[in-house]
Design a protein around this motif. Structure first.
Motif, PDB file in Angstrom:
ATOM      1  N   GLU A  40       0.814  -1.200   0.000  1.00  0.00           N
ATOM      2  CA  GLU A  40       0.000   0.000   0.000  1.00  0.00           C
ATOM      3  C   GLU A  40       0.854   1.259   0.000  1.00  0.00           C
ATOM      4  N   SER A  41       2.178   1.086   0.190  1.00  0.00           N
ATOM      5  CA  SER A  41       3.061   2.241   0.215  1.00  0.00           C
ATOM      6  C   SER A  41       4.452   1.840  -0.255  1.00  0.00           C
ATOM      7  N   SER A  42       5.261   2.850  -0.525  1.00  0.00           N
ATOM      8  CA  SER A  42       6.638   2.653  -0.946  1.00  0.00           C
ATOM      9  C   SER A  42       7.478   3.776  -0.358  1.00  0.00           C
ATOM     10  N   LEU A  74       0.564   4.327  -2.352  1.00  0.00           N
ATOM     11  CA  LEU A  74       0.501   3.754  -3.694  1.00  0.00           C
ATOM     12  C   LEU A  74      -0.937   3.680  -4.191  1.00  0.00           C
ATOM     13  N   ASN A  75      -1.078   3.324  -5.444  1.00  0.00           N
ATOM     14  CA  ASN A  75      -2.352   3.180  -6.147  1.00  0.00           C
ATOM     15  C   ASN A  75      -3.118   4.492  -6.250  1.00  0.00           C
ATOM     16  N   ARG A  76      -2.408   5.595  -6.272  1.00  0.00           N
ATOM     17  CA  ARG A  76      -3.064   6.886  -6.456  1.00  0.00           C
ATOM     18  C   ARG A  76      -3.022   7.322  -7.909  1.00  0.00           C
ATOM     19  N   ASN A  78      -4.327   5.809 -10.247  1.00  0.00           N
ATOM     20  CA  ASN A  78      -5.649   5.512 -10.805  1.00  0.00           C
ATOM     21  C   ASN A  78      -6.755   6.253 -10.068  1.00  0.00           C
ATOM     22  N   LEU A 117       7.899   3.605  -7.266  1.00  0.00           N
ATOM     23  CA  LEU A 117       6.463   3.454  -7.450  1.00  0.00           C
ATOM     24  C   LEU A 117       6.121   2.119  -8.114  1.00  0.00           C
ATOM     25  N   ASP A 120       3.283   2.066 -10.469  1.00  0.00           N
ATOM     26  CA  ASP A 120       2.069   2.687  -9.944  1.00  0.00           C
ATOM     27  C   ASP A 120       1.759   4.004 -10.650  1.00  0.00           C
ATOM     28  N   SER A 122      -0.314   5.330 -13.891  1.00  0.00           N
ATOM     29  CA  SER A 122      -1.363   4.906 -14.808  1.00  0.00           C
ATOM     30  C   SER A 122      -0.975   5.174 -16.256  1.00  0.00           C
ATOM     31  N   ARG A 173      -1.336  12.203  -4.044  1.00  0.00           N
ATOM     32  CA  ARG A 173      -0.557  11.088  -3.502  1.00  0.00           C
ATOM     33  C   ARG A 173      -0.030  11.552  -2.146  1.00  0.00           C
TER      34      ARG A 173
END
Length: 179
Positions: A40-42, A74-76, A78, A117, A120, A122, A173
């Protein structure tokens, strides 16, 4: 011996569930087991950055600073775009966990280390100039304009870093200090 047997059963069920195409979820005792590789993070490493290098003196805060190690949400890539006020509300909703909006220097450090990332970003960030733009908390003009950085497009200098009105919709983010 019992502990080893239970662990083997657990591991076997997880591997078998993944081999059967369960999308990263195995079944053990009819309970879902999440794929341990999901993140969920980096983190980025500490580094000195100046996002305004070569811009001239148009921004009075232009200077090089040391950005510490940071953890990034992460996953921001999208995520939907948000106005600056919506971004502040989103950050406030995660503040108890230590998350906040990044400064422009922190975003620059992420940009320079964007390999962390791990994909991560898009694909649609390459289609439109503003699609890959992320808000920072760095104010430029009395609460109405804030700095952002564009990820995705091969932009340099002022093409990549700019400011915009708080009502535009950019991505967010969040960042937090490494614990």
């Amino acid at each position: 011996m019992i502990k080893k047997g239970i662990f083997f059963f657990f591991l076997s069920s997880l591997v078998f569930g993944q081999m059967m195409g369960s999308g990263g979820v195995g079944m053990v005792f009819n309970l879902p087991v999440q794929d341990l590789s999901l993140q969920e993070s980096s983190q980025t490493s500490a580094m000195r950055v100046n996002p305004f290098q070569g811009f001239g003196d148009w921004y009075r805060g232009a200077r090089e600073i040391e950005v510490p190690e940071l953890e990034w949400e992460l996953n921001r890539a999208n995520s939907e775009g948000m106005t600056f006020q919506e971004a502040e509300v989103y950050a406030a909703s995660r503040a108890a966990e230590g998350w906040r909006l990044p400064t422009i220097w922190e975003l620059e450090a992420l940009y320079q280390q964007q390999e962390v990332l791990a994909g991560d970003l898009s694909d649609d960030m390459y289609e439109d100039v503003m699609t890959g733009a992320f808000w920072s908390e760095t104010e430029i003009r009395s609460g109405h304009y804030y700095m952002y950085i564009k990820f995705g497009l091969e932009c340099d200098g002022e093409d990549r870093i700019d400011n915009c009105y708080v009502g535009l919709r950019l991505r967010v983010r969040l960042v937090r200090d490494v614990r």
